[in-house]
Design a protein around this motif. Sequence first.
Motif, mmCIF file in Angstrom:
data_model
loop_
_atom_site.group_PDB
_atom_site.id
_atom_site.type_symbol
_atom_site.label_atom_id
_atom_site.label_comp_id
_atom_site.label_asym_id
_atom_site.label_seq_id
_atom_site.Cartn_x
_atom_site.Cartn_y
_atom_site.Cartn_z
ATOM 1 N N GLN A 38 1.277 -1.364 0.015
ATOM 2 C CA GLN A 38 0.249 -0.273 0.051
ATOM 3 C C GLN A 38 1.091 0.704 -0.345
ATOM 4 O OE1 GLN A 38 -3.775 0.218 0.179
ATOM 5 N NE2 GLN A 38 -2.791 2.565 0.006
ATOM 6 N N GLY A 39 1.028 2.505 -1.199
ATOM 7 C CA GLY A 39 1.158 3.188 -1.059
ATOM 8 C C GLY A 39 0.549 4.411 -0.340
ATOM 9 N N ASP A 40 1.155 6.004 -0.798
ATOM 10 C CA ASP A 40 -0.211 6.778 -0.460
ATOM 11 C C ASP A 40 -1.712 6.700 -1.234
ATOM 12 O OD1 ASP A 40 2.147 7.793 1.591
ATOM 13 O OD2 ASP A 40 3.148 8.614 0.253
ATOM 14 N N ASP A 41 -0.912 6.662 -1.986
ATOM 15 C CA ASP A 41 -2.596 6.859 -2.705
ATOM 16 C C ASP A 41 -2.383 6.458 -3.828
ATOM 17 O OD1 ASP A 41 -0.324 8.089 -4.447
ATOM 18 O OD2 ASP A 41 -1.502 10.111 -5.191
ATOM 19 N N TYR A 42 -1.554 5.097 -4.285
ATOM 20 C CA TYR A 42 -2.073 3.342 -4.920
ATOM 21 C C TYR A 42 -1.124 2.217 -4.364
ATOM 22 C CZ TYR A 42 3.051 3.749 -4.370
ATOM 23 O OH TYR A 42 4.753 3.624 -3.766
ATOM 24 N N GLN A 43 -1.682 1.622 -4.797
ATOM 25 C CA GLN A 43 -1.230 0.412 -4.694
ATOM 26 C C GLN A 43 -0.367 -0.796 -5.471
ATOM 27 O OE1 GLN A 43 -4.667 -2.526 -2.451
ATOM 28 N NE2 GLN A 43 -5.955 -0.245 -2.974
ATOM 29 N N LEU A 62 7.974 -12.180 -13.142
ATOM 30 C CA LEU A 62 7.796 -11.413 -12.469
ATOM 31 C C LEU A 62 7.238 -10.229 -12.870
ATOM 32 C CD1 LEU A 62 11.570 -10.340 -12.209
ATOM 33 C CD2 LEU A 62 10.495 -10.938 -10.196
ATOM 34 N N ASP A 63 5.208 -10.154 -12.276
ATOM 35 C CA ASP A 63 4.526 -9.857 -12.742
ATOM 36 C C ASP A 63 3.467 -8.519 -11.274
ATOM 37 O OD1 ASP A 63 1.593 -8.945 -13.291
ATOM 38 O OD2 ASP A 63 1.007 -11.371 -13.357
ATOM 39 N N TYR A 64 3.529 -7.097 -12.024
ATOM 40 C CA TYR A 64 3.913 -6.194 -11.119
ATOM 41 C C TYR A 64 1.805 -5.301 -11.998
ATOM 42 C CZ TYR A 64 8.979 -7.029 -10.505
ATOM 43 O OH TYR A 64 10.038 -7.532 -10.753
ATOM 44 N N ASP A 65 1.617 -4.767 -11.050
ATOM 45 C CA ASP A 65 0.600 -4.520 -11.125
ATOM 46 C C ASP A 65 0.113 -3.229 -10.698
ATOM 47 O OD1 ASP A 65 -2.170 -3.102 -12.230
ATOM 48 O OD2 ASP A 65 -2.860 -5.222 -10.789
ATOM 49 N N CYS A 66 0.422 -2.141 -10.684
ATOM 50 C CA CYS A 66 0.303 -0.785 -9.904
ATOM 51 C C CYS A 66 -1.171 -0.148 -10.617
ATOM 52 C CB CYS A 66 1.460 0.158 -9.962
ATOM 53 S SG CYS A 66 1.766 1.460 -9.196
ATOM 54 N N LEU A 92 -0.664 10.304 -13.835
ATOM 55 C CA LEU A 92 -0.956 9.155 -12.784
ATOM 56 C C LEU A 92 -0.051 8.434 -13.220
ATOM 57 C CD1 LEU A 92 -2.218 7.891 -10.166
ATOM 58 C CD2 LEU A 92 -4.407 7.428 -11.493
ATOM 59 N N LEU A 93 -0.301 7.730 -14.523
ATOM 60 C CA LEU A 93 0.216 6.615 -15.259
ATOM 61 C C LEU A 93 1.489 6.194 -15.610
ATOM 62 C CD1 LEU A 93 -2.500 5.437 -18.408
ATOM 63 C CD2 LEU A 93 -2.107 4.110 -15.722
ATOM 64 N N ALA A 94 2.421 8.270 -15.399
ATOM 65 C CA ALA A 94 3.646 7.959 -15.849
ATOM 66 C C ALA A 94 3.986 7.998 -13.911
ATOM 67 C CB ALA A 94 3.533 9.491 -16.567
ATOM 68 N N LYS A 95 3.046 8.161 -13.212
ATOM 69 C CA LYS A 95 3.635 7.809 -12.180
ATOM 70 C C LYS A 95 3.762 6.046 -11.916
ATOM 71 C CE LYS A 95 2.550 8.567 -7.461
ATOM 72 N NZ LYS A 95 2.216 9.413 -6.252
ATOM 73 N N PHE A 96 3.280 5.690 -12.317
ATOM 74 C CA PHE A 96 3.392 4.139 -12.051
ATOM 75 C C PHE A 96 4.252 4.140 -12.226
ATOM 76 C CE2 PHE A 96 -1.954 4.122 -11.594
ATOM 77 C CZ PHE A 96 -2.493 4.483 -10.158
ATOM 78 N N ASN A 97 4.688 4.315 -14.114
ATOM 79 C CA ASN A 97 5.302 3.306 -14.934
ATOM 80 C C ASN A 97 6.818 3.542 -13.384
ATOM 81 O OD1 ASN A 97 6.480 2.952 -17.200
ATOM 82 N ND2 ASN A 97 7.645 4.438 -17.656
ATOM 83 N N ASP A 98 6.642 4.474 -13.669
ATOM 84 C CA ASP A 98 8.180 4.636 -12.936
ATOM 85 C C ASP A 98 8.550 4.024 -11.210
ATOM 86 O OD1 ASP A 98 8.595 7.305 -14.381
ATOM 87 O OD2 ASP A 98 8.444 9.010 -12.962
ATOM 88 N N ILE A 99 7.030 3.515 -11.409
ATOM 89 C CA ILE A 99 7.042 2.174 -9.638
ATOM 90 C C ILE A 99 7.318 1.168 -10.085
ATOM 91 C CG2 ILE A 99 5.555 1.040 -8.099
ATOM 92 C CD1 ILE A 99 4.012 4.552 -7.739
#
Length: 253
Positions: free
Chosen positions: A183-188, A203-207, A221-228
């Motif tokens: 759990q992140g600040d405003d994302y999972q 390795l399967d990642y879902d943000c 928001l998608l750019a932020k998810f991409n960085d994560i």
Amino acid sequence: MTIGLPTFDRVLFKRAPLVQVICQVRFPPILEIGKETPVEFQKRIRSDYPEFEVMDAVSISPATDAEKASFGSLTAVLKFADQSRQWTISLSPTFVSLDTKKYSSFEMFLEKFQKPWNAAQECYDLSTLTRIGLRFINKLHITPGENPARYWADRINPALAGYLGTELMQGGVSQSQHEIRLQGDDYQLTIRHGLERKGDYRLDYDCYTDAPTSSEGIESLLAKFNDILYGIFRWSLSERLFNELEPYRERTT
């Protein structure tokens, strides 16, 4: 709460293990999509996505002739693909998505996403969104003849898959799958990883965020998810595997 990932310099990989990228935007049910032929939506995307079929979301199988004629119910998923079938748009009464098996860069993916997203906004009321997600699926291949547990114990970050290096696992693990939810600040962030049957490693990642939100600012928001997702991928690799994937920096002019 912030997920504590170190900062990594961004590089590309000559042997990139990425096999699929999916962006999905969910919204409250729009019955119009399930009951009417999406003519206007198709007009806006058909030049790039001429292939079409109706799928059933429950069974993930081709719909019957009757379902194709009526588009059935909330389980109907309309799929529009390019001629290579490497890029696919999915539209249902509860989501629109873009997925590809031919990912080269986030910038290109975001540009490709704009067409179905803009078309959906022009055709339907998407003022309220219930989930926005970006998912990267990687498949790492084992060298034939190697012991899977020993092989990946040297290549996956021990903090993620430390069990592989234990004495118990050296006898012969045939399959092992794990799921971690952070759990992140405003994302999972969901991490699914483990050994597959032939010894390869997934390795399967879902943000994502599942907090109700508006359609404004979805690109940032998608750019932020991409960085994560890039950060968690880099963190998952040992130095040995990082080098084996042949990293390089993109030349700038």
